[in-house]
Scaffold this active site. Sequence first.
Site, PDB file in Angstrom:
ATOM      1  N   VAL A   1       0.827  -1.203   0.000  1.00 56.43           N
ATOM      2  CA  VAL A   1       0.000   0.000   0.000  1.00 56.43           C
ATOM      3  C   VAL A   1       0.867   1.261   0.000  1.00 56.43           C
ATOM      4  O   VAL A   1       0.647   2.177  -0.797  1.00 56.43           O
ATOM      5  CB  VAL A   1      -0.960  -0.005   1.218  1.00 56.43           C
TER       6      VAL A   1
ATOM      7  N   LEU B   1      -7.181  -0.905  -2.929  1.00 48.34           N
ATOM      8  CA  LEU B   1      -6.455  -1.526  -4.042  1.00 48.34           C
ATOM      9  C   LEU B   1      -6.318  -3.032  -3.837  1.00 48.34           C
ATOM     10  O   LEU B   1      -6.322  -3.523  -2.703  1.00 48.34           O
ATOM     11  CB  LEU B   1      -5.077  -0.891  -4.224  1.00 48.34           C
TER      12      LEU B   1
ATOM     13  N   ALA C   1     -16.112 -19.268  -8.373  1.00 48.96           N
ATOM     14  CA  ALA C   1     -15.936 -20.359  -7.404  1.00 48.96           C
ATOM     15  C   ALA C   1     -14.518 -20.908  -7.522  1.00 48.96           C
ATOM     16  O   ALA C   1     -13.898 -20.838  -8.580  1.00 48.96           O
ATOM     17  CB  ALA C   1     -16.955 -21.453  -7.693  1.00 48.96           C
ATOM     18  N   GLY C   2     -14.010 -21.448  -6.452  1.00 51.28           N
ATOM     19  CA  GLY C   2     -12.653 -21.992  -6.475  1.00 51.28           C
ATOM     20  C   GLY C   2     -12.323 -22.673  -5.176  1.00 51.28           C
ATOM     21  O   GLY C   2     -13.208 -23.239  -4.512  1.00 51.28           O
TER      22      GLY C   2
ATOM     23  N   CYS D   1      -5.305 -10.078   3.147  1.00 55.40           N
ATOM     24  CA  CYS D   1      -6.395  -9.169   3.510  1.00 55.40           C
ATOM     25  C   CYS D   1      -7.691  -9.844   3.936  1.00 55.40           C
ATOM     26  O   CYS D   1      -8.133  -9.678   5.067  1.00 55.40           O
ATOM     27  CB  CYS D   1      -6.638  -8.210   2.360  1.00 55.40           C
TER      28      CYS D   1
END
Length: 430
Positions: A13, A151, A250-251, A258
């Site tokens: 960041v 982000l 989907a996975g 995060c």
Amino acid sequence: MQRKIAIIGTGYVGLTTGACLAYLGHKVVCVDKNEERISKLLKGEIPIYEPGIEELLEKYKENIEYTNDIKKAISESEVLFIAVGTPSRKDGSIDMKYFKKAVEEIAKNIDGYRVVVNKSTVPVGTGDWAKDEVKKHYKGDFAIVSNPEFLSEGSAVKDFLEPDRIVIGVKDKEAAEIMLDIYSSINAPKLVVDIKSAELIKYAANAFLATKISFINEIANICEKAGGDITKVAQGVGMDKRIGPHFLKAGIGYGGSCFPKDVDGLLSISSNHQHNFGLLRTVSEVNKRQQERFVEKIKSILLKIKGDTVCVWGLSFKPNTDDVRKSPAVFVVNLLCRDGIKVRAYDPIAMENAKKELTFDNIKFCQSALEAVEGADVLALLTEWPEFNEIDLKDVKKKMKNHYILDGRNHLEANQAKVLGFYYEGIGRK
Ligand code: NAD
Ligand code: UGA
């Protein structure tokens, strides 16, 4: 107008913020307590993998300085961005030690009006705490701002410069104007709210996206039992504008530095405020179970064919990053290795980071995707890097011992694999 800005923390960041604010024409000084990180940056080396950032840092180097000297940076800047890590503790609560240290440094070194802008993801109420902390050491005027960052890794520069919105949590009018001025050349809606609302917007956004993923993974699990193709179901659901097409892939679940941390963080915030956020707890449980289910699928195939070797394509938590923090791929490989299964792994970028996490004797890190499939019984695709789609499955077939593909990200051409004689199984589509 050109502003003098210090950025404390040069991770994903902080460095992205530094590069992009320099591009917007501001004078930026990037500060980090990590000396190795700063000395690399001074030599023009980039300590993180993030597409586009190197070019920006090179092109706008006139506007950027790097230093370990936080005191000097605070004294020479009018706006101080904090972008330090706020990791999870073992119990899921939020470890604020880096943030507290950064605020303490500001409190002890501030010597005139400053706008202290927080970009780290922090619990609601942190802005009030930071204000009191600075006041303990400094009696002059200053402002506190919450400016959460949305982000994503892998597209950080684009996300920063072309965001869906910029959220500015602020009470002080002068500080609000300075913030709007800093971002004036970014064409995005700017939402000015109170500090606590801004702090909560960040957690609510991540928790909602994680909820979408766990929800679609559960629908995929129904598809596997009842029939139907999750990619088609997601397409049809996402065409409803009220739902939208994003974050419905989907996975094997969500990972990264995060979502897991912020879901746990919001659960901890809820419980600190005596609220039982049962829905979010289930989101987290579904995510863990999704990764375990994939391992069970691999193991049941190995058992059936009496195989012992799995080729793994992809180790990062998503494509286009070298980040393996809380990567579902690393979680899956961990379980396989612990079970004594031989793993041949390949990732285009994240291999060095993954090696530090996966220190087993039964894992071999390979130089290419094709080397990794040699002699394997099962090919498990865990991260959807674009290069995996470009590999000729005929070459894969020649190198494998048995021809099973388990596609944890629905990334490969299922029909092509089947035509070539592979057993192919994706997530939520047989
Ligand atoms: P990171 O771990 O990549 O980088 C943090 C940097 O801060 C490190 O280089 C560390 O050395 C430095 N640091 C820590 N304490 C310091 C101090 N007192 N003084 C100077 N430097 C110090 O972290 P990150 O991924 O950039 O995340 C930063 C924050 O932004 C977190 O709260 C995170 O939740 C949030 N966030 C991250 C992302 C992301 O995609 N990574 C996106 C949005 C928000
Ligand atoms: C996420 C958010 O997208 C950012 O808006 C936010 O700023 C950031 O967290 C943060 O707070 O730090 P990031 O973790 O970089 O960004 O990555 P995402 O693209 O959101 O992916 C997170 C995980 O969800 C990955 O493991 C990815 O594979 C998974 N995912 C994503 C799915 O399983 N399905 C999807 O449809 C989308």
